[in-house]
Design an enzyme around this catalytic site. Structure first.
Site, PDB file in Angstrom:
ATOM      1  N   ASP A 178       0.851  -1.191   0.000  1.00 12.42           N
ATOM      2  CA  ASP A 178       0.000   0.000   0.000  1.00 12.42           C
ATOM      3  C   ASP A 178       0.887   1.242   0.000  1.00 12.42           C
ATOM      4  O   ASP A 178       2.024   1.207   0.513  1.00 12.42           O
ATOM      5  CB  ASP A 178      -0.920   0.019   1.224  1.00 12.42           C
ATOM      6  CG  ASP A 178      -1.909   1.176   1.172  1.00 12.42           C
ATOM      7  OD1 ASP A 178      -2.678   1.261   0.205  1.00 12.42           O
ATOM      8  OD2 ASP A 178      -1.900   2.008   2.105  1.00 12.42           O
ATOM      9  N   GLU A 238       0.811   5.756   0.428  1.00 13.54           N
ATOM     10  CA  GLU A 238       0.126   7.023   0.672  1.00 13.54           C
ATOM     11  C   GLU A 238       0.791   8.052  -0.228  1.00 13.54           C
ATOM     12  O   GLU A 238       2.000   7.960  -0.498  1.00 13.54           O
ATOM     13  CB  GLU A 238       0.220   7.443   2.135  1.00 13.54           C
ATOM     14  CG  GLU A 238      -0.453   6.485   3.116  1.00 13.54           C
ATOM     15  CD  GLU A 238      -1.959   6.371   2.921  1.00 13.54           C
ATOM     16  OE1 GLU A 238      -2.569   7.337   2.376  1.00 13.54           O
ATOM     17  OE2 GLU A 238      -2.526   5.331   3.283  1.00 13.54           O
ATOM     18  N   HIS A 248      -4.132  11.164   5.409  1.00 15.39           N
ATOM     19  CA  HIS A 248      -2.964  10.471   5.968  1.00 15.39           C
ATOM     20  C   HIS A 248      -2.278  11.220   7.112  1.00 15.39           C
ATOM     21  O   HIS A 248      -1.557  10.607   7.903  1.00 15.39           O
ATOM     22  CB  HIS A 248      -1.947  10.153   4.864  1.00 15.39           C
ATOM     23  CG  HIS A 248      -1.494  11.342   4.064  1.00 15.39           C
ATOM     24  ND1 HIS A 248      -0.775  12.388   4.595  1.00 15.39           N
ATOM     25  CD2 HIS A 248      -1.657  11.633   2.739  1.00 15.39           C
ATOM     26  CE1 HIS A 248      -0.500  13.267   3.644  1.00 15.39           C
ATOM     27  NE2 HIS A 248      -1.037  12.850   2.508  1.00 15.39           N
ATOM     28  N   HIS A 273      -5.229   7.018   7.657  1.00 10.19           N
ATOM     29  CA  HIS A 273      -4.675   6.014   6.742  1.00 10.19           C
ATOM     30  C   HIS A 273      -3.156   5.971   6.900  1.00 10.19           C
ATOM     31  O   HIS A 273      -2.497   7.007   6.963  1.00 10.19           O
ATOM     32  CB  HIS A 273      -5.023   6.358   5.296  1.00 10.19           C
ATOM     33  CG  HIS A 273      -6.438   6.071   4.942  1.00 10.19           C
ATOM     34  ND1 HIS A 273      -6.816   5.000   4.167  1.00 10.19           N
ATOM     35  CD2 HIS A 273      -7.580   6.711   5.273  1.00 10.19           C
ATOM     36  CE1 HIS A 273      -8.129   5.002   4.029  1.00 10.19           C
ATOM     37  NE2 HIS A 273      -8.610   6.032   4.685  1.00 10.19           N
ATOM     38  N   ASP A 293      -2.473  -0.219   6.785  1.00  6.19           N
ATOM     39  CA  ASP A 293      -3.432  -0.646   5.768  1.00  6.19           C
ATOM     40  C   ASP A 293      -2.999  -1.948   5.108  1.00  6.19           C
ATOM     41  O   ASP A 293      -3.832  -2.798   4.779  1.00  6.19           O
ATOM     42  CB  ASP A 293      -3.599   0.442   4.708  1.00  6.19           C
ATOM     43  CG  ASP A 293      -4.458   1.604   5.194  1.00  6.19           C
ATOM     44  OD1 ASP A 293      -4.905   1.560   6.355  1.00  6.19           O
ATOM     45  OD2 ASP A 293      -4.661   2.560   4.425  1.00  6.19           O
TER      46      ASP A 293
END
Length: 245
Positions: free
Chosen positions: A7, A9, A57, A152, A157
Site C-alpha cells: 500500500d 500514501e 494520511h 490512513h 493498511d
C-alpha cells in the site's frame, strides 16, 4: 509461494500531474502465512500534500522533510518485491504512482520487477457485487478490527489488507491444507495426510415430516407462480445418462 501486500500514501490523487509517494508499506506472506518480514518507508516527496490528501494520511511536509527521497529507497523496495506476487487494493492507483516514481529514475515499470499483481478490490466486487468494498467495509464484513485506525497509513493498511485477503480467499482448498497440518517451519513434524478415497461420509436423509413440510413449501411456490417451480425438477443422475447413451 511468496506474496507481498502493498500500500502507498501519496500527496494527492494524480501521479500524472506531479503528485508523489510519501509512504510505502509492504507485508510479506509465505504460503499464506504472515512472516513478520515487512518493509516500510516514509518518503520525502519534495512538495506539499493536497489539503484533502493531508486530511486522510496526516503526514505533514515538516514531518517528511528529513525522510529519504524515493530514489534513495527504490532499490530496497524492488529487491524486497522481486519475483513475488503483489496484492493491492485498487492496484491501478498504487502501480500508477510506482511507475511514475520509477520512470523518474529511468527504471522499468513496477510490474517488470514482480510476479502477478492481484487486485483485492476487483476480487471483492466479484464476491460482493453492488456492495461497498472499501478496506474499511471489508474489515467490517469479515470482523477484522480496525478500531486503532484513525488515519490512513501504508503499513497499517497493508496489515489490515493481509487479513482481509486471507479471509476473502479462504476456500475449501485452504481449509483442507490447514487440516493436513502444512507447515513451512524447519524440523516441524507434519501431520499424517488423509486418504480421501477411504473416507466413509455419512448420508443423512430427510424424515417423512421434513419431506411433508418441504412439499408444502413447494406447493406454495407453485401457487405463487401459477405453474411448476424449478425446485420440482428432478436432477438427472449421471448413471442414467450413461445408460441412455
Amino acid at each position: 509461494m511468496r506474496q507481498i501486500i502493498l500500500d502507498t500514501e501519496t500527496t494527492g490523487l494524480n501521479a500524472r500531474t506531479g503528485d508523489r509517494i510519501i509512504e510505502i508499506g509492504c507485508v510479506e506472506l509465505v504460503n499464506r502465512r504472515l512472516t513478520g518480514n515487512n518493509l516500510h518507508f516514509y518518503v520525502n516527496p519534495e512538495r506539499d500534500s493536497d489539503p484533502g490528501a493531508l486530511a486522510v494520511h496526516g503526514l505533514t511536509t515538516e514531518f517528511l522533510s528529513d525522510k529519504p527521497k524515493f530514489a534513495e529507497v527504490a532499490d530496497q523496495i524492488l529487491d524486497f518485491i522481486s519475483g513475488a506476487d503483489i496484492i493491492i487494493h485498487n492496484a491501478p492507483f498504487d502501480i500508477g504512482f510506482l511507475d511514475a516514481e520509477l520512470a523518474l529514475l529511468g527504471k522499468p515499470g513496477f510490474k517488470a520487477h514482480c510476479g502477478e499483481v492481484i487486485d483485492t478490490l476487483v476480487q471483492a466486487k466479484q464476491i460482493f457485487p453492488g456492495k461497498r468494498n472499501s478496506l474499511d467495509a471489508l474489515c467490517d464484513r469479515f470482523g477484522i478490527s480496525n478500531a486503532h485506525r484513525t488515519l490512513h497509513g501504508a503499513l497499517l493498511d497493508s496489515e489490515l489488507l493481509a487479513e482481509v485477503y486471507l479471509a476473502m480467499t479462504r476456500g475449501q482448498e485452504s481449509l483442507v491444507i490447514d487440516m493436513l497440518g502444512e507447515s513451512s517451519t524447519p524440523g516441524a513434524v507434519a501431520a499424517p495426510r488423509v486418504k480421501f478415497d477411504t473416507l466413509e461420509l455419512p448420508v443423512i436423509f430427510a424424515s417423512e415430516e421434513e419431506l411433508t413440510e418441504h412439499g408444502a413449501v413447494l406447493d406454495g411456490l407453485d401457487k405463487a407462480i401459477k405453474g411448476t417451480s424449478i425446485w420440482r425438477t428432478q436432477p438427472v443422475v449421471a448413471e442414467e445418462i450413461a445408460v441412455s447413451e
